[in-house]
Design an enzyme around this catalytic site. Sequence first.
Site, short mmCIF file in Angstrom:
data_model
loop_
_atom_site.label_atom_id
_atom_site.label_comp_id
_atom_site.label_asym_id
_atom_site.label_seq_id
_atom_site.Cartn_x
_atom_site.Cartn_y
_atom_site.Cartn_z
N ARG A 232 0.76 -1.13 0.01
CA ARG A 232 -0.03 -0.06 0.05
C ARG A 232 0.83 1.36 -0.16
NH1 ARG A 232 -3.54 -2.67 -1.52
NH2 ARG A 232 -5.33 -3.02 -0.67
N ASP A 256 4.34 0.04 -7.18
CA ASP A 256 2.65 -0.20 -7.81
C ASP A 256 1.76 0.66 -6.99
OD1 ASP A 256 1.15 -1.93 -9.67
OD2 ASP A 256 0.59 -2.77 -7.71
N GLU A 261 -2.47 7.82 -4.32
CA GLU A 261 -3.05 7.37 -5.93
C GLU A 261 -4.29 7.41 -6.27
OE1 GLU A 261 -1.82 3.13 -5.10
OE2 GLU A 261 -4.05 2.61 -5.14
N HIS A 293 -0.93 0.46 -9.69
CA HIS A 293 -1.87 -0.45 -8.95
C HIS A 293 -2.20 -1.76 -9.76
CE1 HIS A 293 -3.93 -0.90 -5.08
NE2 HIS A 293 -3.77 -2.05 -5.23
P1 NAI Z 1 -1.87 -11.41 4.47
O1 NAI Z 1 -3.11 -10.83 5.33
O2 NAI Z 1 -1.95 -12.87 3.97
O3 NAI Z 1 -0.16 -11.17 5.09
C1 NAI Z 1 0.11 -10.15 5.69
C2 NAI Z 1 1.34 -10.51 6.44
O4 NAI Z 1 1.86 -9.06 6.94
C3 NAI Z 1 0.55 -11.19 7.54
O5 NAI Z 1 1.63 -12.45 7.78
C4 NAI Z 1 0.85 -10.26 8.74
O6 NAI Z 1 1.35 -10.93 10.08
C5 NAI Z 1 1.91 -9.35 8.48
N1 NAI Z 1 2.17 -8.02 9.15
C6 NAI Z 1 1.07 -7.48 9.71
N2 NAI Z 1 1.58 -6.41 10.49
C7 NAI Z 1 2.70 -6.23 9.96
C8 NAI Z 1 3.99 -5.53 10.57
N3 NAI Z 1 3.83 -4.60 11.25
N4 NAI Z 1 5.29 -5.91 10.12
C9 NAI Z 1 5.49 -6.87 9.46
N5 NAI Z 1 4.46 -7.78 8.99
C10 NAI Z 1 3.51 -7.48 9.26
O7 NAI Z 1 -1.94 -10.65 3.32
P2 NAI Z 1 -1.63 -10.52 1.75
O8 NAI Z 1 -2.53 -11.11 0.75
O9 NAI Z 1 -0.25 -11.29 1.44
O10 NAI Z 1 -1.61 -9.18 1.18
C11 NAI Z 1 -0.70 -8.24 1.71
C12 NAI Z 1 -0.62 -6.67 1.28
O11 NAI Z 1 -0.61 -6.70 0.05
C13 NAI Z 1 -2.39 -6.42 1.55
O12 NAI Z 1 -2.60 -6.01 2.80
C14 NAI Z 1 -2.49 -5.18 0.52
O13 NAI Z 1 -2.34 -3.99 1.12
C15 NAI Z 1 -1.44 -5.49 -0.67
N6 NAI Z 1 -1.88 -5.88 -1.89
C16 NAI Z 1 -1.71 -5.17 -2.93
C17 NAI Z 1 -2.16 -5.78 -4.22
C18 NAI Z 1 -1.97 -4.88 -5.76
O14 NAI Z 1 -2.50 -5.19 -6.50
N7 NAI Z 1 -0.62 -4.11 -5.51
C19 NAI Z 1 -3.05 -6.64 -4.38
C20 NAI Z 1 -3.51 -7.07 -3.16
C21 NAI Z 1 -2.65 -7.08 -2.07
#
Ligand code: NAI
Length: 327
Positions: A232, A256, A261, A293
């Site tokens: 993000r 990205d 944005e 994005h």
């Molecule tokens: P997820 O929930 O499976 O994984 C997120 C991980 O980050 C978890 O293991 C969590 O414990 C960890 N986390 C939480 N707070 C943290 C911190 N302070 N420091 C380090 N790690 C921390 O989520 P997923 O599916 O892997 O997605 C991650 C992020 O990617 C989403 O929250 C979203 O913002 C972003 N995203 C971007 C997309 C794009 O098109 N550019 C598309 C989909 C998601």
Amino acid sequence: MKLAFFSTQAYDRQYFDRYNSTNEIAYFDAPLQEQTTNLADGAEAVCVFVNDQVNAVVINALSEKGVRLILLRCAGFNNVDVQAAKEKGIQIARVPEYSPHAVAEHTVALILTLNRKTHKAYNRVREGNFSLLNLSGFDLYRKTAGVIGLGKIGKVYAEIMLGFGCKVLGYDIIKHPDLEARGVSSVSLDELFAQSDIITLHCPLTEQTRHLINAGTIDKMKSGVMLINTGRGALIDAPAVIEGLKKGKIGYLGLDVYEQEDKLFFRDLSADIIKDDTIMRLMSFPNVLITAHQAFFTDEALTEITKVTLKNIDDYQLGTLSTTLVN
Ligand code: NAI
């Protein structure tokens, strides 16, 4: 169900029209924000994406109109006031996982493009310039990749980088023993900053992670580090990153996502005067690559987003909505 669908792109309509048979969907190009809540008149649910502003004012207005369900066509929900929705008895459902591979693979695309400069080579060769000057990169093999956030996307990305022969360091607030067994070393954030040649962000945007990359943390990184953000925009303090680029501390930057944005991405502004000086400065660096994005943007991901969102409606109507509920 009557559904007001905000921030519609042509591809959203194409996929939802293909799979929807029972719901009455009104598509709007406009984002959901305080000025556009009237578009939800008569709707029981609204369907929104990453940059719609679902704050308390918007939620109160939706509640008065009888909206009972907010459907997110994405995983992240940092743009929704979850507490305000709870107070109004509005349920929020998301698509927790649509294709972690899409995002992880796009992260690698940014790394390879920045490193091997294929975007510049493409333009050069088209103009008959076959010189290799300034196109050299580095082997990924044996480099250190630091992964912040080892959830669904971070995990897939870590495995890809192990495949390149990288040393992979991971930082997360929860333990991931499965990844450690595969060779990902769990380290502190400071160790990750100090040792990584490539740092990628895969954690959600929360109060703890907002501006995680700032002047102080950039100082802790290796000189010439490659920094990639497909998480993000607000994970990064963009002015601090610009200073890091100017000093050469950051050697490569791939984005990205961008904190501002919502005023730029998902639209064609090529004939407009862009007033955001920060993104214009970022775009001016030869070692910065920005995509708008698009990391999620694959056929598999769009299909999954559509099917899960439609299933969320069915589950809501049956009273069985649970695993995809945010509140
Ligand atoms: P997820 O929930 O499976 O994984 C997120 C991980 O980050 C978890 O293991 C969590 O414990 C960890 N986390 C939480 N707070 C943290 C911190 N302070 N420091 C380090 N790690 C921390 O989520 P997923 O599916 O892997 O997605 C991650 C992020 O990617 C989403 O929250 C979203 O913002 C972003 N995203 C971007 C997309 C794009 O098109 N550019 C598309 C989909 C998601």
